[in-house]
Design an enzyme around this catalytic site. Structure first.
Site, PDB file in Angstrom:
ATOM      1  CG  ASP A   1      -1.839   1.851   6.447  1.00 40.67           C
ATOM      2  OD1 ASP A   1      -2.601   0.867   6.584  1.00 40.67           O
ATOM      3  OD2 ASP A   1      -1.612   2.613   5.582  1.00 40.67           O
TER       4      ASP A   1
ATOM      5  CG  ASP B   1      -5.277  -2.620  -1.645  1.00 48.02           C
ATOM      6  OD1 ASP B   1      -5.890  -2.156  -0.831  1.00 48.02           O
ATOM      7  OD2 ASP B   1      -4.399  -3.486  -1.351  1.00 48.02           O
TER       8      ASP B   1
END
Length: 258
Positions: free
Chosen positions: A11, A130
């Site tokens: 990330d 997600d």
């Protein structure tokens, strides 16, 4: 049968690798190039880079570090972050990425998936989802803009419905980011993965919850995913990729040994 894949996830926020728990409270864990190089040398099958601050800030992933990564690693890598147009996707691939991944932009404009697949080929187009388990409603829901906890919101999509829809539009691969398990190291959500697997005809990547060798084995053996993505256990050197692959191989999982 294709070999299963071990995929470290990086990330990215403000050009640094960061990591949070359940997509919140992110902390800097290292340099992009340093970690990418380490994972490539340690036997990772591919890397995924999520610029999690791009979409919430209406920006596009920084192509400069993409070009730098392409120069220092020799394994495939996928990039995500605010990709809203075919032009942007082409620029990222031209910078050295092998695949592009879209998440929130696909929820806003599902036809973007089809446009990218038609022009770039489905093999280049990954849809990242997600997914959040709502314990009150007992359903899995899709969230967007999860890179910014102040902007993250639940969409009208239930996860399985969205998985089916993105395949219709031409997604070549699906990454299922299980938010409830993210950073917890208690294992992947096998029930959810098994259910999604029944309806997913493209490669399925599990993301969120890996903490032990056994968790990877369960994802491959019990949920039949094509790849297992993890971050914390690799960043913190809790799990060595070379040893993980040896373990999986001994357990009968087809894997590319280092």
């Amino acid at each position: 049968m294709l070999a299963k894949r071990i995929i470290p996830c990086l990330d990215v926020g403000n050009n640094k690798v960061i990591k949070g728990i359940q997509f919140k409270d992110h902390k800097i864990v290292g340099d992009i190039l340093e970690l990418a190089n380490r994972y490539a040398k340690s036997g990772a099958d591919e890397l995924v880079f999520y610029d999690i601050t791009a979409s919430p800030n209406d920006q596009v992933v920084n192509k400069r570090w993409i070009s730098q990564i392409a120069k220092v690693i020799n394994i495939p890598f996928c990039v995500a972050g605010g990709i809203n147009t075919l032009k942007q996707a082409k620029q990222i691939l031209a910078s050295g990425a092998d695949k592009i991944s879209i998440n929130s932009p696909a929820l806003i404009n599902p036809m973007l998936i089809q446009e990218l697949a038609d022009h770039l080929g489905t093999q280049c187009v990954v849809v990242s989802i997600d997914t959040w388990h709502n314990p009150q409603k007992k359903i899995y829901q899709v969230k967007c803009y999860t890179g910014d906890s102040t902007r993250a919101k639940i969409t009208t999509w239930q996860t399985l419905d969205w998985v089916k829809k993105v395949q219709e539009y031409g997604a070549g691969e699906i990454v299922l980011n299980m938010m409830n398990q993210d950073g917890m190291k208690n294992g992947y959500d096998l029930d959810q993965l098994r259910n999604i697997r029944k309806h997913c005809q493209v490669p399925l990547i599990a993301s969120g919850g890996a903490g032990t060798y056994q968790h990877f084995l369960e994802a491959f053996r019990d949920a039949d995913v094509d790849g297992a993505l993890a971050a914390s256990v690799f960043h913190n050197q809790i799990i060595d990729i070379h040893k993980l692959k040896q373990f999986l191989n001994k357990e009968g999982i087809k894997i590319r040994l280092c």
